[in-house]
Design an enzyme around this catalytic site. Structure first.
Site, short mmCIF file in Angstrom:
data_model
loop_
_atom_site.label_atom_id
_atom_site.label_comp_id
_atom_site.label_asym_id
_atom_site.label_seq_id
_atom_site.Cartn_x
_atom_site.Cartn_y
_atom_site.Cartn_z
N ASP A 28 0.96 -1.62 -0.31
CA ASP A 28 0.00 0.10 -0.14
C ASP A 28 0.77 1.35 -0.21
O ASP A 28 1.85 1.39 0.83
CB ASP A 28 -1.05 -0.60 1.23
CG ASP A 28 -1.86 0.95 1.34
OD1 ASP A 28 -2.45 1.15 0.99
OD2 ASP A 28 -1.34 2.01 2.24
N GLU B 51 2.17 -0.24 -4.71
CA GLU B 51 0.88 0.51 -5.57
C GLU B 51 1.74 1.89 -5.91
O GLU B 51 2.17 2.63 -4.50
CB GLU B 51 -0.56 0.23 -4.42
CG GLU B 51 -1.59 2.35 -4.27
CD GLU B 51 -1.95 2.20 -3.32
OE1 GLU B 51 -3.46 2.39 -3.40
OE2 GLU B 51 -1.59 2.00 -2.34
#
Length: 702
Positions: free
Chosen positions: A356, A393
């Site tokens: 993330d 990401e």
């Protein structure tokens, strides 16, 4: 072995560990300094903790569920080597106690030093965390997190990971709780790891071969609990880690005292045994401690100015948008993250990680991006992580966007955010994006040159963040009012289209168009080169009712409504069929051995054969994929024909070698999209408005 050699190595006479002293009534001795956290040793438990600036450390033991320690053991300086405290305490039954630490040291907030001898601190290497094991139940005020010792003896048997080639992956992103929490799921243990495993037959029928689990590390869903529009709201998604080595105990169907993790391990073993890899969504960009107003339970009391990025005056940089930012490229933090990922690979046999806000992992302590981040390089070349997928990401809340340029060493893949953005716009009929759409369908070679960035693109149109596929063609605007922020949260740029009516409608024309657009999206995604990913429930029209940021919605907004599986059985069948078609034709997934016939690997036929012209008004594409088939025995040809225009168009097909004919395998405008009715003359097809066809070149029937 000679008698002399036997006397020199008396194996049978090796003495057990013996205490060297007593502390607080417990026999103790110096511990194993290279063994992090708490681990079982013969007749005792080894405790090891690191702190660069601490001047004092004590171990606190608690009876289960109690908030005051029944024993406090100051760790002597003689039990400290460098900045590491380690002690073995004998006579402890791991089932009967919990533990925490208290540290002392300088308190100078301007320098980021926050030592407080009154605070109980959670072991950052804890394998299990107590204090919030029941979902949605807030601990009493003042209750601190404690750690628990885990005895790891899970039997993996003759377990072997699937090691699915990257380009072959069809990734199914899901939330452990939301996947089966809705009453319609029909499982015995809704909202748990066991509940997810009960749906294994469904996943096998669908045909996905990788499951990406949103955060399963111990997190605090009660971090910002509140009530909005009459509903309780939580940190449902879980992007606020409390402990990085511990599984979320509220996701288990049974209490696992000192066996925490077994249920998750059983799930991973079962999925892998059936050819489904498990990817964990991990959050190393920030923690649940937040900024200076947030809780104080672990890193803040250990080495606040090492674990977090701090401004010159001791405040928290906030590139995560969540209050603090982990200082990932400090050597101590880098080692911590590496230790953590190794733990999940060795103890849980995880197949991959999705990071993330991964650009934070490449930032320097002052927040600036590093050209060659030490952490990312370490993860790329670590031998334990050598075969797991590393997926970034490649952006963060501080504005750093590195899709196509994330430091990779040809090892890191990326969530291809440009695939999502370009294809969403093209598929709803926007002009000026056809050239970009071609690049995305072909594996984004403009972003990931094949000679230097193989297997780098994770293609997706939907994920947990944003509209699901159903809502993508049912809403022009986000509808996040129930989040309690006056609809100011969530992205305003969704590249969605409601097809003429906002939200639910009884208009058959609108609903028919929406159904076709969803099938178009699935067809293109599953005929694009690179790994494919979609959000759980997209295959049967699950809706979030226009909410594009349901991070706080632990209810029907986020839970999968399984009654829609019957309601949208056509979409489910089409998705299943397209996954099967992708599996049968490796030319759709990536470059294969070249076809014997003289055809390029990929080619464009936009309206007419061999026409590769693209301009601002192009809304029709024809893409030919060629190579060898699954068995490598014969040439394989797949033609993807897209018409995103609101008018009908003809499509000329490229000629096939002698003995091959085109067969129409899918047509999203047909009554049965996987068995299209009607005929074509072998050289031309007619594309209905806003439709996609897939044709396969096969040996002509005798």
């Amino acid at each position: 072995m000679t008698e002399k050699e036997r006397k020199a190595c008396p194996m049978a006479e090796i003495e057990p560990l013996k205490p060297t002293g007593m502390i607080a009534g417990f026999p103790v001795r110096p511990g194993f300094y290279l063994s992090d956290g708490a681990s079982v040793v013969p007749d005792g438990v080894n405790f090891t903790l690191h702190s660069f600036y601490a001047t004092y450390c004590e171990l606190c033991l608690f009876h289960r569920g109690e908030q005051q320690p029944y024993a406090v053991l100051p760790i002597p300086e003689t039990f400290r080597i460098g900045n590491t405290y380690s002690i073995i305490v004998f006579g402890l039954n791991i089932c009967e106690f919990e533990y925490a630490y208290r540290l002392d040291g300088p308190h100078d907030p301007a320098r980021g030093l926050l030592f407080d001898r009154e605070k109980f601190l959670l072991d950052p290497y804890a394998r299990a965390v107590t204090g919030q094991s029941q979902w949605g139940v807030r601990s009493a005020p003042g209750v601190a997190y404690h750690s628990r010792v885990v005895h790891s003896n899970f039997d993996w048997g003759d377990f072997r990971e699937p090691h699915i080639p990257f380009q072959d992956m069809v990734i199914y992103e899901t939330h452990v709780r939301g996947f089966t929490k809705h009453p319609s799921s029909g499982v015995r243990h809704p909202g748990t790891f066991d509940g997810l495993m009960e749906k294994l037959p469904y996943l096998l029928e669908l045909g996905v071969n990788a499951v990406e689990l949103m955060p399963v590390f111990e997190f605090d869903e009660m971090e910002d609990d509140r009530v909005a529009d009459g509903k309780p709201l939580y940190n449902y998604w879980g992007y606020n880690t409390v402990c990085f080595f511990a599984p979320n105990t509220s996701y288990t169907a049974a209490i696992e005292y000192n066996r925490e993790g077994d249920e998750l391990k059983k799930l991973i073993r079962a999925l892998n045994a059936h050819g489904i890899e498990v990817i964990l969504d991990v959050v190393f960009n920030h923690t649940a401690e937040g900024d200076e107003h947030g809780p104080f339970f672990s890193f803040k009391g250990l080495d606040n100015n090492i674990y977090y990025m701090l401004t010159p005056d001791g405040k928290y940089y906030n590139f995560s948008g969540c209050g603090n930012t982990l200082n990932c490229n400090h050597p101590m933090v880098r080692d911590f993250i590496l230790d953590c990922l190794r733990h999940w690979v060795v103890e849980y046999r995880v197949d991959g990680f999705r990071f993330d806000l991964a650009t934070i992992l490449g930032r320097a302590p002052d927040g600036g991006p590093l050209a060659s981040p030490p952490l990312l390089e370490s993860l790329a070349f670590d031998p334990i992580l050598g075969k797991v997928k590393l997926i970034a990401e490649a952006w963060d809340a501080g504005g750093l966007y590195q899709v196509g340029s994330f430091p990779s060493w040809n090892r890191w893949a990326e969530w291809n955010g440009k695939y999502r953005d370009d294809l969403r716009r093209f598929l709803k009929g926007d002009g000026g994006v056809a050239a970009a759409a071609v690049q995305r369908i072909l594996g984004s070679p403009d972003l990931y040159p094949p000679d230097s960035r193989q297997n780098a693109s994770v293609n997706f149109l939907t994920c947990h963040d944003g509209f699901p596929l159903y809502d993508l063609y049912a809403y022009n605007e986000k509808h996040n009012e129930q989040n309690g922020w006056d609809n100011t949260d969530g992205s305003n740029d969704n590249a969605s289209w409601n097809c003429g009516a906002e939200g639910e409608t009884d208009d058959p024309a609108v609903n028919g168009l929406r159904d076709r657009l969803r099938k178009n999206a699935m067809a293109v995604l599953l005929c694009s080169r690179g790994a494919a990913m979609f959000l759980a429930g997209d295959e049967f029209g699950n809706t979030q009712f226009g909410n594009n940021n349901p991070y706080c919605q632990d209810n029907e907004i986020s839970w999968l409504d399984w009654t829609r599986l019957e309601q949208f059985e056509g979409l489910f069948a089409f998705t299943k069929g397209m996954i099967a078609l992708r599996r049968a034709h490796p030319v759709l997934r990536g470059t294969t051995a070249p076809a014997a016939a003289q055809y390029p690997d990929t080619s464009l036929h936009n309206g007419t054969a061999w026409n590769d012209a693209v301009d601002g008004e192009t809304r029709q594409l024809g893409v030919l994929f060629t190579g060898r088939d699954t068995q490598g025995e014969r040439d394989d040809f797949v033609f993807l024909a897209l018409n995103v225009h609101w008018e009908e168009h003809g499509q000329q097909l490229p000629s096939l070698p002698v003995g091959f004919c085109w067969r129409r395998a899918a047509d999203t405008a047909a009554r049965d999209p996987l068995a299209p009715e009607g005929t074509f003359d072998g050289s031309h097809v007619t594309l209905a408005p806003r439709s996609v066809q897939v044709l396969v070149g096969e040996p002509c029937p005798a």
